[in-house]
Write an enzyme that holds these catalytic residues in place. Structure first.
Site, PDB file in Angstrom:
ATOM      1  N   CYS A 114      22.734  46.522  53.742  1.00  0.00           N
ATOM      2  CA  CYS A 114      23.800  46.569  54.362  1.00  0.00           C
ATOM      3  C   CYS A 114      25.067  47.806  53.736  1.00  0.00           C
ATOM      4  O   CYS A 114      25.544  48.206  54.501  1.00  0.00           O
ATOM      5  CB  CYS A 114      24.763  45.392  54.830  1.00  0.00           C
ATOM      6  SG  CYS A 114      23.928  44.090  55.521  1.00  0.00           S
ATOM      7  N   HIS A 254      31.579  47.435  57.221  1.00  0.00           N
ATOM      8  CA  HIS A 254      30.490  46.842  57.611  1.00  0.00           C
ATOM      9  C   HIS A 254      30.763  45.544  58.484  1.00  0.00           C
ATOM     10  O   HIS A 254      31.610  44.686  58.011  1.00  0.00           O
ATOM     11  CB  HIS A 254      29.696  46.539  56.449  1.00  0.00           C
ATOM     12  CG  HIS A 254      28.340  45.745  56.770  1.00  0.00           C
ATOM     13  ND1 HIS A 254      27.460  45.989  57.669  1.00  0.00           N
ATOM     14  CD2 HIS A 254      27.900  44.441  56.066  1.00  0.00           C
ATOM     15  CE1 HIS A 254      26.633  45.194  57.727  1.00  0.00           C
ATOM     16  NE2 HIS A 254      26.926  44.285  56.853  1.00  0.00           N
ATOM     17  N   ASN A 284      25.735  41.650  63.112  1.00  0.00           N
ATOM     18  CA  ASN A 284      25.374  42.545  61.739  1.00  0.00           C
ATOM     19  C   ASN A 284      24.122  43.576  61.878  1.00  0.00           C
ATOM     20  O   ASN A 284      22.973  42.702  62.003  1.00  0.00           O
ATOM     21  CB  ASN A 284      25.273  41.576  60.693  1.00  0.00           C
ATOM     22  CG  ASN A 284      24.986  42.210  59.236  1.00  0.00           C
ATOM     23  OD1 ASN A 284      24.869  43.375  59.246  1.00  0.00           O
ATOM     24  ND2 ASN A 284      25.088  41.694  58.270  1.00  0.00           N
TER      25      ASN A 284
HETATM   26  N1  ACO Z   1      24.834  26.821  63.936  1.00  0.00           N
HETATM   27  C1  ACO Z   1      25.503  25.599  63.500  1.00  0.00           C
HETATM   28  N2  ACO Z   1      25.422  25.208  62.537  1.00  0.00           N
HETATM   29  C2  ACO Z   1      25.030  25.996  61.366  1.00  0.00           C
HETATM   30  C3  ACO Z   1      24.511  27.140  61.799  1.00  0.00           C
HETATM   31  C4  ACO Z   1      24.389  27.461  62.995  1.00  0.00           C
HETATM   32  N3  ACO Z   1      23.879  29.059  63.577  1.00  0.00           N
HETATM   33  N4  ACO Z   1      24.382  27.786  60.537  1.00  0.00           N
HETATM   34  C5  ACO Z   1      24.584  27.050  59.802  1.00  0.00           C
HETATM   35  N5  ACO Z   1      24.895  25.860  60.275  1.00  0.00           N
HETATM   36  C6  ACO Z   1      25.542  24.764  59.543  1.00  0.00           C
HETATM   37  C7  ACO Z   1      25.214  24.435  57.933  1.00  0.00           C
HETATM   38  O1  ACO Z   1      23.782  24.035  58.103  1.00  0.00           O
HETATM   39  C8  ACO Z   1      25.906  23.589  57.343  1.00  0.00           C
HETATM   40  O2  ACO Z   1      25.966  22.236  57.740  1.00  0.00           O
HETATM   41  P1  ACO Z   1      26.123  20.930  56.824  1.00  0.00           P
HETATM   42  O3  ACO Z   1      27.647  21.260  56.455  1.00  0.00           O
HETATM   43  O4  ACO Z   1      25.831  20.012  57.552  1.00  0.00           O
HETATM   44  O5  ACO Z   1      25.274  21.604  55.452  1.00  0.00           O
HETATM   45  C9  ACO Z   1      27.325  24.043  58.174  1.00  0.00           C
HETATM   46  O6  ACO Z   1      27.127  24.649  59.528  1.00  0.00           O
HETATM   47  C10 ACO Z   1      28.197  24.851  57.327  1.00  0.00           C
HETATM   48  O7  ACO Z   1      27.299  25.995  56.798  1.00  0.00           O
HETATM   49  P2  ACO Z   1      27.783  27.178  55.594  1.00  0.00           P
HETATM   50  O8  ACO Z   1      26.824  28.018  55.552  1.00  0.00           O
HETATM   51  O9  ACO Z   1      28.640  26.364  54.747  1.00  0.00           O
HETATM   52  O10 ACO Z   1      28.962  27.964  57.031  1.00  0.00           O
HETATM   53  P3  ACO Z   1      29.994  29.144  56.428  1.00  0.00           P
HETATM   54  O11 ACO Z   1      31.059  28.797  57.038  1.00  0.00           O
HETATM   55  O12 ACO Z   1      29.826  29.552  55.073  1.00  0.00           O
HETATM   56  O13 ACO Z   1      29.426  30.276  57.479  1.00  0.00           O
HETATM   57  C11 ACO Z   1      27.830  32.238  57.565  1.00  0.00           C
HETATM   58  C12 ACO Z   1      27.903  30.860  57.259  1.00  0.00           C
HETATM   59  C13 ACO Z   1      28.429  32.735  58.581  1.00  0.00           C
HETATM   60  C14 ACO Z   1      26.712  32.783  57.141  1.00  0.00           C
HETATM   61  C15 ACO Z   1      28.847  32.745  56.315  1.00  0.00           C
HETATM   62  O14 ACO Z   1      28.637  32.194  55.025  1.00  0.00           O
HETATM   63  C16 ACO Z   1      28.771  34.203  56.114  1.00  0.00           C
HETATM   64  O15 ACO Z   1      29.352  35.074  56.906  1.00  0.00           O
HETATM   65  N6  ACO Z   1      28.411  34.744  54.940  1.00  0.00           N
HETATM   66  C17 ACO Z   1      28.305  36.233  54.587  1.00  0.00           C
HETATM   67  C18 ACO Z   1      27.248  36.925  55.207  1.00  0.00           C
HETATM   68  C19 ACO Z   1      27.532  38.203  54.648  1.00  0.00           C
HETATM   69  O16 ACO Z   1      28.405  39.032  54.169  1.00  0.00           O
HETATM   70  N7  ACO Z   1      26.330  39.173  54.520  1.00  0.00           N
HETATM   71  C20 ACO Z   1      26.428  40.527  53.748  1.00  0.00           C
HETATM   72  C21 ACO Z   1      25.621  41.296  54.592  1.00  0.00           C
HETATM   73  S1  ACO Z   1      24.076  41.012  55.098  1.00  0.00           S
HETATM   74  C22 ACO Z   1      23.029  41.991  54.311  1.00  0.00           C
HETATM   75  O17 ACO Z   1      23.004  42.633  53.542  1.00  0.00           O
HETATM   76  C23 ACO Z   1      21.534  41.842  55.006  1.00  0.00           C
END
Ligand code: ACO
Length: 327
Positions: A114, A254, A284
């Site tokens: 990214c 980004h 993204n």
């Molecule tokens: N729909 C419903 N529930 C979901 C989904 C979904 N699509 N995905 C995950 N959940 C659930 C999980 O299973 C978890 O359930 P549990 O509590 O029963 O275990 C709950 O939601 C919370 O999951 P988390 O992963 O803790 O959710 P979080 O608030 O952290 O959000 C996300 C997840 C959106 C991925 C976030 O962590 C994020 O944006 N991370 C950074 C991404 C990023 O910056 N990437 C960098 C660039 S990408 C690259 O370089 C390729």
């Protein structure tokens, strides 16, 4: 003569097909509400069968050339940031080169996930300041849909396909805006920390499994690193130019997560309406997300000549970086 890199044109391209959150909710156990609340994403574009990263890149490149008002034959180098090349080799940049009818100069890919566009722009800036090239086409292009596990709800809802491009020109470092300020790329700042390779990766590759693999991410951990690293590289970038956050007209971040973008704005004390945000519609798009957002903000008149623009990204590696430029 001392040289400075100036972006003189931009362009972007999105595949036609739009996939909404509702459509994804029919495939995996998720909801529109969860995706919007946690990420800000409402839809993403997905490449058609037979539509490759090179095709998206070529479309974006042609628009950037037209915007710059130059011919493809004026381009000395093509640097294409991608994690989803058409093939493991050759570089997708060489396909773009051929499609533009070029056989001179050179073309290669950059891989920083990214952060790829910032890395590619930094490489172009250094080639230009070294006096080796006059015009560089810098492209970010991805078909991330091809490396997603469409059964993994924690990743498949986050990404989309697209491409953005800019034309960068070597100009004398005395080049100024109408207000008499230095115009062009003022600085770039790159970082990586390979201790965190496993937080965000694909579970395959030519040398390990012989397959492409699918995206795997420790979302929470990546989020934590993103907030810290982006704030720190932005501070570094502003300090390097003796600027303070209040002088920034636009941040083009980004587009990984709306909460990360808003958190970064808060940390800098900037109002979030100074951030160019496209994540709702594009999701993204990895290396494509910054040039896509930049192109949108330039064409709709938000970014205007003389504006101070800061680009920033973090991605797999972990890699992160920023670029400061006066439009
Ligand atoms: N729909 C419903 N529930 C979901 C989904 C979904 N699509 N995905 C995950 N959940 C659930 C999980 O299973 C978890 O359930 P549990 O509590 O029963 O275990 C709950 O939601 C919370 O999951 P988390 O992963 O803790 O959710 P979080 O608030 O952290 O959000 C996300 C997840 C959106 C991925 C976030 O962590 C994020 O944006 N991370 C950074 C991404 C990023 O910056 N990437 C960098 C660039 S990408 C690259 O370089 C390729």
């Amino acid at each position: 003569m001392t040289l400075r890199s100036v972006i003189v044109g931009c362009g972007s391209y999105l595949p036609e097909r739009v996939v909404t959150n509702a459509e994804l909710a029919r495939r995996v156990d998720t909801t529109d509400e969860w995706i919007v609340e946690r990420t800000g994403i409402r839809q993403r574009h997905v490449a058609a069968e037979g539509e490759f990263t090179s095709h998206l890149a070529i479309n974006a490149a042609r628009k950037a050339l037209a915007h710059a008002g130059i011919d493809a034959t004026d381009i000395d180098a093509i640097i294409l940031a991608t994690t989803t090349p058409d093939q493991t080799f050759p570089a997708t940049a060489t396909r773009v080169q051929a499609a533009l009818g070029l056989s001179g100069g050179f073309a290669f890919d950059v891989q920083a996930v990214c952060s790829g566009f910032i890395y590619a722009l930094a490489v172009a800036d250094n080639f230009i300041r070294a006096g080796q090239v006059r015009h560089v086409l810098v492209i970010g292009a991805e078909t991330f849909s091809r490396i997603l596990d469409w059964n993994d709800r924690s990743t498949c809802v986050l990404f989309g396909d697209g491409a953005g491009a800019v034309v960068v020109r070597a100009m004398p470092d005395t080049t100024q805006t109408a207000e008499g300020r230095p115009r062009g790329i003022l600085s770039t700042h790159l970082h990586s920390d390979g201790r965190f390779t496993d937080l965000l990766r694909v579970d395959g590759g030519p040398s390990t499994t012989g397959s492409t693999g699918h995206v795997r991410m420790e979302g929470k951990e990546v989020f934590r690193h993103a907030v810290v690293n982006l704030a720190s590289v932005l501070e570094e970038a502003l300090m390097a130019n003796g600027l303070n956050a209040a002088e920034v007209d636009w941040i083009v971040p980004h587009q990984a997560n709306k909460r990360i973008i808003e958190g970064t704005a808060r940390k800098l004390g900037l109002s979030s309406d100074r951030m160019v945000v496209t994540i709702e519609r594009h999701a993204n798009t990895s290396a494509a997300s910054i040039p896509l957002a930049l192109d949108e903000a330039v064409r709709d008149g938000r970014i205007r000549p003389g504006h101070l623009v800061v680009l920033e990204a973090m991605g797999g590696g972990l890699t992160w970086g920023a670029g400061v430029l006066r439009w």
